[in-house]
Design an enzyme around this catalytic site. Structure first.
Site, PDB file in Angstrom:
ATOM      1  N   GLY A 169      52.461  20.288   2.070  1.00 52.75           N
ATOM      2  CA  GLY A 169      53.007  19.656   3.256  1.00 52.75           C
ATOM      3  C   GLY A 169      52.965  20.528   4.494  1.00 52.75           C
ATOM      4  N   SER A 195      43.582  21.755  -6.004  1.00 49.43           N
ATOM      5  CA  SER A 195      42.977  20.488  -5.596  1.00 49.43           C
ATOM      6  C   SER A 195      42.215  20.679  -4.297  1.00 49.43           C
ATOM      7  CB  SER A 195      44.062  19.439  -5.403  1.00 49.43           C
ATOM      8  OG  SER A 195      44.933  19.836  -4.367  1.00 49.43           O
ATOM      9  N   ALA A 197      41.536  18.896  -0.533  1.00 45.57           N
ATOM     10  CA  ALA A 197      42.359  18.102   0.368  1.00 45.57           C
ATOM     11  C   ALA A 197      42.153  16.623   0.079  1.00 45.57           C
ATOM     12  CB  ALA A 197      41.963  18.387   1.810  1.00 45.57           C
ATOM     13  N   THR A 199      44.626  14.263   1.932  1.00 46.08           N
ATOM     14  CA  THR A 199      45.014  13.791   3.260  1.00 46.08           C
ATOM     15  C   THR A 199      45.246  14.949   4.229  1.00 46.08           C
ATOM     16  OG1 THR A 199      47.340  13.797   2.634  1.00 46.08           O
ATOM     17  CG2 THR A 199      46.130  11.756   2.274  1.00 46.08           C
ATOM     18  N   THR A 204      43.350  24.227  -1.338  1.00 46.00           N
ATOM     19  CA  THR A 204      42.943  25.574  -1.751  1.00 46.00           C
ATOM     20  C   THR A 204      41.495  25.592  -2.234  1.00 46.00           C
ATOM     21  OG1 THR A 204      45.179  26.331  -2.217  1.00 46.00           O
ATOM     22  CG2 THR A 204      43.412  27.451  -3.375  1.00 46.00           C
ATOM     23  N   ASP A 257      56.223   8.915  -4.087  1.00 46.36           N
ATOM     24  CA  ASP A 257      55.838  10.041  -4.935  1.00 46.36           C
ATOM     25  C   ASP A 257      56.872  10.245  -6.052  1.00 46.36           C
ATOM     26  OD1 ASP A 257      54.462  12.200  -5.859  1.00 46.36           O
ATOM     27  OD2 ASP A 257      54.929  13.534  -4.185  1.00 46.36           O
ATOM     28  N   SER A 263      54.075  15.233 -12.374  1.00 47.21           N
ATOM     29  CA  SER A 263      52.720  15.408 -11.891  1.00 47.21           C
ATOM     30  C   SER A 263      52.359  16.885 -11.800  1.00 47.21           C
ATOM     31  CB  SER A 263      52.613  14.732 -10.522  1.00 47.21           C
ATOM     32  OG  SER A 263      51.435  15.089  -9.892  1.00 47.21           O
ATOM     33  N   LYS A 287      57.669  18.522   3.620  1.00 42.48           N
ATOM     34  CA  LYS A 287      58.055  17.417   2.741  1.00 42.48           C
ATOM     35  C   LYS A 287      59.563  17.403   2.525  1.00 42.48           C
ATOM     36  CE  LYS A 287      54.266  16.466  -0.451  1.00 42.48           C
ATOM     37  NZ  LYS A 287      53.759  16.683  -1.808  1.00 42.48           N
TER      38      LYS A 287
END
Lengths: 514, 514
Positions: A169, A195, A197, A199, A204, A257, A263, A287
């Site tokens: 975030g 992961s 990007a 959004t 990284t 979420d 997750s 966030k």
């Protein structure tokens, strides 16, 4: 009923869908969203029925996922019969009614998600119900385990596997590129998967990719970790907790979420993490908005970790402005490299030092932070980073200036004197994306001013980098609209903290990246 | 961005979907579920983006809905740009958070549903949130009005438009085929629109279709009503409250029905109903299980009616067994015709008399029930039914035996003596469907025994009718498994009221028909 296969020559995004005409469906007693079992020779598959009008009633339309699974070609004859709804659907319905689900029931749902036996409609209803009713710690544990068990698992020889994760975030957070080598240099195993990007302007994996390849196979990862103790790879193609990826895709348009805890923890459990630090950036524009929220989330992570055999520590970090000065894959990788080499912004260095220090303390190292400082000061961390880069197939001698950033550049100047009172994370991210990040790796933003710094009228607030002029122009325009940095001579002149900008195309409030 | 159109030559079930390759989507900054504006010559449309791998990144896949709307052909070049999320999505998100939605917000959502700007995922989340949080009477009113306004409206000259509706769930309910002619014969306007079966063995439109055509245009309906005061037509193609049809399609796999009130009332408002009787069958095996539930629902209908200018009365009816003796389109039409002609089962006659009587009393007729009995006794109701049949294009002289029922038939015999203690509605419906109903109009069931009747071992419990031997055999087999009728010499021997049958393919617990 026998129908002629008609290959649609296109994928359904992983879904298991067949298309039937109204009449054929009605003969079979099937409605839209019902299941059919379709068989060809000795293979069969369960598919979700979509109804199309004006489609020949002797044919069945097959998206690529199904046709390739069955090995069927155009006009070959396949057998279609109605099939039962998946068992998981009844637990989705139970969750809508607000019932708590048991471990076995959750396993069934997650399996049905991964095997594509549940439709987007049903998964959307499930995540909505989870979001409204909340999930218990028992359910979070079951969901995590089910997500791990329905995917691949990475195994390493060591009993201690260290990991770090940020709930994200905050733009510009390249901390991992420092933390992973530091931990590896301290002699611990840290097989870091990240992961890209979704959004945001950079994940990284996007950053590291400007230093070396990140798309490694499981065997290659094991080799890199054997050699260097660590790695920094893209986790997306490793089939770790694949249910999570499906949930995230459905949650994305809804901007909810509910599965945050399972997750994140499922991805960590799938690589065998035993010790984990979770970074929770807090503050306006992050966030998590308040310390209270951050603490409550931290305790949930720690509890869930205990149930999963992972020792979790949480670090609540300052999230009201970007980390370091740069945003965008190449700019960030360059900054991370400079920082591990000894220069670079103090806040990035401080954040990495703290997170790596806490992580070392979870495995019993006393004075973790001092140990980290030593590893940085002596160049051991840098050396380790270069080892990892080399092992992953990059150039170990890479210098910051070798990392190519966008050659189109503009300075955004301040129109008045004043001290920076706020930096709007969301606006910064939007402008970086408008400039082309993350796809165009050299695009992004370099801040010249951060919170509390004084700028004179005509001084540079930030620079925008792009690879293409059209993108640069679009980003400049957006920067003019969003005005992401707030200045004032005296705080009391600046009580207006944020403005609701005119609606722009991006709806980037919500980041679902892991 | 310019992309080459690739027509997929198949419909997306009404949805507005385009398919992009990963790379093209990423260049446009679009993710799965995002919106794109696609333009061709002077036409444009908003579409929901689906992502496919292995798709040429120079192409855009178009389902038929979009390609025909834009008039685009294969390989023609179309312009694609990112578009904002529809405004309705933010109200969907507000509803997930449990907020009450205002009239204007609901209008926006419903419009976005009808215009296909909201995806299945988003609509599924919306109906799930409505189901969990419930809807207020204000919201029910707004939803009803919005569903009416986003569709077509049928207009008739009379100020008094009468209507009846059953919330359904009880098989064999052919009451409408008596009530509509009775009301029309009494001199009132009753433009009855009905649905076909979705999950049941027969809808009113399916039944009436064995007497005369039901698929009339708006102009034809007006002509029939002008001539006869009434009609009995299929409402499905009239574009009345089309949002409702989309909601129902999404709700179907979830087996939830949060929009019951607005759904029913919007269809009634769209035909201009001023006086309405709602039949609420109650009891085990019906949608509504208790009188308390029935009363509460009834008051909601009456309240909502007041807000919409519709005078509503509710009739709570006995729903623990099928209405009359027959189940299946042709068998039911035949029974309805016999009943209006003077013979036929007492419960059907009684139910129709009561409902028509209550409806007449809402428009100020005293002793409505007696008036109805007179209309039946004097043959005026039958004459009116034949007028309507003729006006809709059927044979007005049709005799019950002219209605063709399945020529394959079997009697299911009792294996013991006893009194009928229960008849399982759901099992009866499943067996009738297994026999071929509603698609094969002659298929179905004729009960020979109903609640409280005594049968000897070897006596006939019911008959199964089918048009094909394979279907007949399948129905016989299912009847053996489900054993839909429970017998006992003394009630105390029969405390087991229902059994959980082995799971069968049909999941027919839940009926979403209107």
């Amino acid at each position: 009923m026998k129908l002629e296969a008609r290959l649609l020559d296109i994928q359904a995004g992983g879904k298991s869908i067949v298309v039937l005409d109204d009449k054929a469906a009605s003969l079979l007693g099937l409605h839209s969203s019902d299941r059919a079992k379709i068989s060809f020779r000795n293979k069969s598959s369960i598919a979700i029925v979509n109804i199309a009008e004006n489609f020949p009633s002797t044919q069945i339309g097959l998206f690529e996922e199904i046709s390739s699974k069955l090995g069927v070609k155009n006009v070959e004859i396949i057998e279609v019969i109605p099939a039962e709804s998946p068992e998981g659907l009844s637990y989705v319905q139970a969750k809508i009614r607000g019932e708590r689900l048991r471990e076995k029931e959750i396993m069934t749902v997650v399996k049905d998600v991964v095997e594509r036996h549940l439709s987007d409609i049903e998964i959307a209803s499930f995540v909505t119900a989870l979001n409204i009713h909340g999930i218990s710690m028992d359910e979070a544990e079951s969901l995590t385990k089910a997500m791990v068990e329905t995917g691949s698992i990475l195994k390493f020889d060591s009993k201690q596997i260290l990991d770090k994760h940020s709930i994200g975030g905050v733009p510009g957070d390249k901390t991992t590129i420092l933390v992973a080598p530091i931990i590896a240099a301290a002699g611990f195993i840290i097989p870091k998967t990240s992961s890209r990007a979704v959004t945001s302007p950079a994940g990284t994996a996007d950053r590291v990719e400007t230093l070396c390849p990140v798309d490694l196979t499981v065997d290659e990862i094991r080799e890199v970790v054997d050699k260097t103790n660590g790695c920094m790879v893209w986790g997306g193609a490793l089939d770790l907790a694949p249910a999570d990826d499906i949930f995230i895709q459905i949650e994305y348009p809804l901007a909810i979420d509910p599965l945050l805890l399972p997750s994140i923890m499922s991805k960590k459990k799938a690589i065998g993490a035993s010790h984990l630090v979770i970074d929770i950036p807090a503050g306006r524009g992050a966030k998590i908005k308040t310390i209270g929220q951050a603490n409550s989330l931290a305790y949930d992570f720690i509890d869930l970790g205990k149930r999963l055999g992972i020792k979790v520590q949480c670090a609540v970090t300052f999230g009201e402005q970007p980390i370091g000065l740069t945003i965008g894959p190449a700019l960030e990788a360059r900054e991370a490299l400079m920082t591990i080499m000894g220069s670079g912004p103090a806040d990035l260095k401080e954040k990495a030092t703290n997170i790596a220090g806490v992580l070392l303390e979870t495995v019993g190292i006393e004075n973790g932070k001092q140990k980290v400082r030593d590893l940085l000061r002596t160049g051991k961390a840098e050396k380790k980073l270069r080892e990892i880069i080399e092992a992953q197939g990059g150039n170990p001698k890479i210098r910051p200036e070798d990392i190519k950033v966008g050659d189109k550049k503009v300075e955004i100047l301040s129109e008045k004197d004043g001290r920076v009172l706020w930096v709007n994370n969301r606006s910064i991210a939007q402008i970086a994306k408008e400039a082309g990040a993350p796809r165009e790796k050299g695009a992004g933003i370099a801040l010249k001013m951060k919170l509390g710094e004084y700028v004179e009228s005509g001084g540079v607030l930030f620079e925008i980098y792009a690879e293409r002029n059209t993108k640069l122009e679009a980003a400049i325009k957006l920067a003019g609209i969003l005005q992401p940095i707030g200045l004032s001579k005296k705080p009391e002149d600046m009580m207006l903290m944020d403005r609701i900008p005119p609606r722009t195309i991006d709806r980037e409030i919500f980041m679902l990246e892991r």
